[in-house]
Scaffold this motif. Structure first.
Motif, PDB file in Angstrom:
ATOM      1  N   PHE A 109      -8.872  -3.064   0.416  1.00  0.00           N
ATOM      2  CA  PHE A 109      -8.308  -2.301   1.538  1.00  0.00           C
ATOM      3  C   PHE A 109      -9.141  -2.595   2.780  1.00  0.00           C
ATOM      4  O   PHE A 109     -10.327  -2.274   2.841  1.00  0.00           O
ATOM      5  N   ARG A 126       0.482  -6.661   3.637  1.00  0.00           N
ATOM      6  CA  ARG A 126       0.062  -6.235   4.965  1.00  0.00           C
ATOM      7  C   ARG A 126       0.791  -4.943   5.331  1.00  0.00           C
ATOM      8  O   ARG A 126       1.925  -4.713   4.928  1.00  0.00           O
ATOM      9  N   SER A 155       3.142   1.002   2.933  1.00  0.00           N
ATOM     10  CA  SER A 155       2.434   0.127   3.871  1.00  0.00           C
ATOM     11  C   SER A 155       2.517   0.629   5.310  1.00  0.00           C
ATOM     12  O   SER A 155       2.545  -0.159   6.255  1.00  0.00           O
ATOM     13  N   LEU A 157      -1.320   0.451  10.676  1.00  0.00           N
ATOM     14  CA  LEU A 157      -1.972   1.734  10.875  1.00  0.00           C
ATOM     15  C   LEU A 157      -1.680   2.171  12.304  1.00  0.00           C
ATOM     16  O   LEU A 157      -2.057   1.489  13.258  1.00  0.00           O
ATOM     17  N   LEU A 170      -9.372  -2.559   7.101  1.00  0.00           N
ATOM     18  CA  LEU A 170      -8.934  -2.195   8.450  1.00  0.00           C
ATOM     19  C   LEU A 170      -9.872  -2.914   9.414  1.00  0.00           C
ATOM     20  O   LEU A 170     -10.896  -2.352   9.834  1.00  0.00           O
ATOM     21  N   GLU A 184      -3.546  -3.531  12.142  1.00  0.00           N
ATOM     22  CA  GLU A 184      -3.180  -4.096  10.842  1.00  0.00           C
ATOM     23  C   GLU A 184      -3.958  -3.471   9.692  1.00  0.00           C
ATOM     24  O   GLU A 184      -5.130  -3.152   9.811  1.00  0.00           O
ATOM     25  N   VAL A 185      -3.250  -3.303   8.576  1.00  0.00           N
ATOM     26  CA  VAL A 185      -3.878  -3.000   7.289  1.00  0.00           C
ATOM     27  C   VAL A 185      -3.760  -4.268   6.450  1.00  0.00           C
ATOM     28  O   VAL A 185      -2.651  -4.775   6.254  1.00  0.00           O
ATOM     29  N   TRP A 217       0.849  -1.183   0.000  1.00  0.00           N
ATOM     30  CA  TRP A 217       0.000   0.000   0.000  1.00  0.00           C
ATOM     31  C   TRP A 217       0.886   1.235   0.000  1.00  0.00           C
ATOM     32  O   TRP A 217       1.688   1.430   0.900  1.00  0.00           O
TER      33      TRP A 217
END
Length: 263
Positions: free
Chosen positions: A175, A220, A152, A223, A177, A205-206, A131
């Motif tokens: 995406f 992964r 990320s 956040l 969360l 975790e994202v 990401w």
């Protein structure tokens, strides 16, 4: 009195249904958990009624030796139809109405982040298998020299709306969360939007919820929810460093877009 959606400092409210779910750390995630809990209660009641009726009929006709088809009377058929429609109306109607309430009050209510001057805006670019996250720098505009781009690594302040615009450079990604009850498709050639608000500090975790290729499991991120002061300090320093190392020839890094108006 409960805080309204989008109110800074609103604490997550937990229900029995959250026991088996990821910890809810968002201001509005309790609405999703309550819907799940309500659905589970309806399922339990219907299962008890149907299994109880089945057990009663097995006991009632336990000595029967012959089975003959019986279509019932017009009255009994009408009773069955009315009962089925009533159950459908109560269960599905309640879930539908409360789901629409969540959509209108939270998910599609972009007036909340738009009307809050402290709202954090993020552009997220999904790619195999990471990401990329873009923050407008000190100039407040996206796709300029002082933009902060992380890999990320999502950082946001606690207690304020976070407005996410999401796209993909290759395939469809998801995406996710989990601790904020947020899921949004990242689609090539399209910018999707959502928003959330963190209720407390921490790191979560994202994840990607779409199978996006051989290394999907590696997609992964983290956040991190910070105090507003810590976030402002981090963004200011990161923006100055980004402007210092900016390379106009690095076209691959210039994937940002002009911020889109609310959908």
């Amino acid at each position: 009195m409960d805080a309204a959606p989008g109110t800074p400092g609103a604490e997550p409210r937990h229900t029995v249904a959250t026991v088996a779910l990821p910890e809810d750390v968002s201001a509005n995630g309790h609405r999703i958990d309550q819907l799940l809990e309500l659905n589970h209660r309806f399922d339990f009641i219907l299962a008890v009624v149907m299994l109880g009726w089945l057990g009663l009929m097995l006991w009632r006709f336990r000595g029967a030796r012959k089975v003959a088809p019986d279509g019932g009377t017009r009255r009994s058929r009408a009773l069955v139809m009315v009962t089925a429609l009533t159950i459908f109306g109560v269960v599905d109607g309640t879930m539908f109405a409360r789901s629409l309430g969540y959509l209108d009050d939270v998910l599609w209510n972009f007036e909340v982040p738009e009307g809050n001057p402290a709202t954090v805006r993020l552009e997220v670019n999904a790619r195999q298998w990471a990401w990329e996250v873009r923050y407008a720098g000190e100039d407040g505009r996206f796709n300029t020299a002082d933009d902060v781009v992380t890999w990320s690594d999502v950082r946001v302040p606690v207690g304020v709306p976070v407005w996410v615009q999401l796209a993909s450079t290759d395939v469809v990604h998801g995406f996710s969360l989990p601790n904020f009850r947020v899921k949004l498709d990242a689609i090539p050639g399209r910018v999707n939007q959502t928003w959330f608000q963190a209720a407390r500090e921490g790191t979560w975790e994202v994840a990607c919820y779409e199978h996006c290729g051989t290394s999907h499991y590696k997609m992964r991120g983290t956040l991190t929810v910070m105090t507003p002061e810590a976030y402002a300090t981090w963004l200011r320093e990161a923006s100055r460093q980004a402007a210092h190392v900016y390379d106009s020839a690095d076209t691959a890094a210039h994937w940002g877009w002009e911020w889109r108006p609310k959908p």
